[in-house]
Design an enzyme around this catalytic site. Structure first.
Site: not given
Length: 396
Positions: A10-11, A18, A23, A74, A77, A98, A100, A107
């Site tokens: 997502p996103n 964004r 990012y 990735n 969320a 995985e 990110h 964070r």
């Protein structure tokens, strides 16, 4: 040709738009093109897929079963709550990494928890979009020569990947210590490609992880892990046909610091009853952080030395116990390699250290490579690594 599926959650369709301060400005189309280029360099085909919907990602994972050799995901969320995605990865029975883009450990607290990670063979974060490249490399290395991951302690990061050559032993052993300024988002996957390259040459490899700054590491735990991990080879020698008279420690950058420290730790243990079980016969330091005072004064790694030494009370005394230039002579055979175009660790550090080690009586071979950068030294396709490997093979 192997095939790796890259899944974006997502996103990620909004990459480049964004929160670019978090990012970056690379778009999703750009990232997919980069992944295909990284895969091509490793003779690997890359397929890509993005969706904002959990079910679509699960369906794509199901469709990958038996069709691809590895997966980079990735989950966005979804990492933090999608047990369904975890189960889908397990069901594929395909090695998955995985990724990110941001450093999730620095964070909001909830971002550091992933329910997807336990289904994966590795997790990479905090390296920007380059994290995808490292994930692809990790999967390719695992497919080329699968390691046995062994715990050398009870802490979650006290582990190492053991690769054993084909044929009959006993085999010499290369202990690999990765760099990254002792920070938690740099892990042992950095040395995967070297491990595969060395094992093909008939050298067993012990690619170590250790506790790092941000993950309960730093002084003194990180160096304690290095000592414990190297000594653990004594427990593996018989079952894995390891020749402990031919142990080579190869460290890069901050891992070079750890390798040099390991070479000199016998002096620190004298009279303490904590003598090392294994003393390396050769230490190979690739662009090492060999002088912590120099590194601190130069602010290498943006405060990395201060963070590493945060548990110390007296830095002046500590430098004598943990900074390699203060531990000379190391009384080991040393190969020191550094490139003049290194923009992470200045070559001048090795110029000074190499001379100081020779003056102290150590057997030093200093290979100063013109036009070579920091990461070239751990690229098995580079002339820099081939030269280094030649020196190692000659010694063995």
């Amino acid at each position: 040709m192997a095939t790796i599926l890259v899944l974006h959650g997502p996103n990620l369709n909004l990459l480049g738009l964004r929160e670019p301060e978090v990012y970056g400005t690379t778009t999703l189309d750009d990232l997919d093109a980069m992944c295909r280029k990284w895969g091509s360099a490793l003779s690997t085909e890359i397929e890509t897929f993005q969706s904002n919907h959990e079910g679509d990602l699960i369906d794509r994972l199901h469709g990958a079963r038996g069709a691809v050799d590895g997966i980079v995901i990735n989950p966005g969320a979804l990492s933090h709550y999608s047990y369904a995605l975890h189960d889908a990865i397990v069901a594929t029975e395909i090695p998955t990494v995985e990724v990110h883009i941001s450093n999730i450990a620095q964070r909001e607290a909830w971002r550091s928890v992933s329910v997807v990670a336990p289904a994966c063979i590795h997790q990479i974060y905090g390296r920007g979009v380059e994290g995808y490249a490292w994930a692809i490399r990790h999967l390719v290395a695992a497919a080329d020569w699968s390691p046995e991951t062994i715990d050398y302690g009870v802490a979650s990061q006290q582990m190492a990947d053991l690769r054993i050559p084909t044929g009959e032993g006993p085999f010499p052993v290369a202990v690999l210590l990765h760099g990254g300024f002792w920070k938690n988002h740099w892990t042992r996957d950095l040395m995967d490609s070297l491990a595969v390259d060395l094992v093909r040459e008939g050298i067993a490899t012990w690619n170590m992880e250790y506790r790092r700054v941000g993950s309960s590491g730093g002084w003194p735990r990180t160096v304690q892990d290095v000592a414990k991990g190297i000594d653990h080879l004594a427990n593996l020698a018989t079952d894995h046909a390891l020749d402990l008279s031919r142990v080579v420690v190869i460290g890069h950058s901050a891992g070079g610091h750890l390798g040099l420290w390991a070479a000199g730790r016998a002096h620190l243990a004298e009279g303490s009853g904590a003598d090392p079980l294994i003393i390396p016969s050769l230490t190979v330091a690739l662009a090492p952080v060999s002088d912590l005072a120099f590194a601190r004064a130069s602010d290498l790694g943006e405060g990395a030395v201060e963070a590493f030494l945060a548990g110390a009370h007296e830095h002046t005394t500590l430098y004598r116990g943990v900074s390699p230039i203060e531990m000379l002579p190391l009384e080991t055979r040393l190969i020191l390699v550094h490139g003049t175009d290194d923009d992470e660790v200045p070559v001048e550090m090795s110029d000074s250290f190499g001379q100081a080690a020779a003056d102290a009586g150590d057997d030093v071979t200093y290979v100063r490579l013109e036009g070579v950068g920091h990461m070239d030294l751990i690229d098995p396709q580079s002339d820099a690594w081939q030269r280094t490997k030649g020196h190692i093979s000659q010694f063995l």
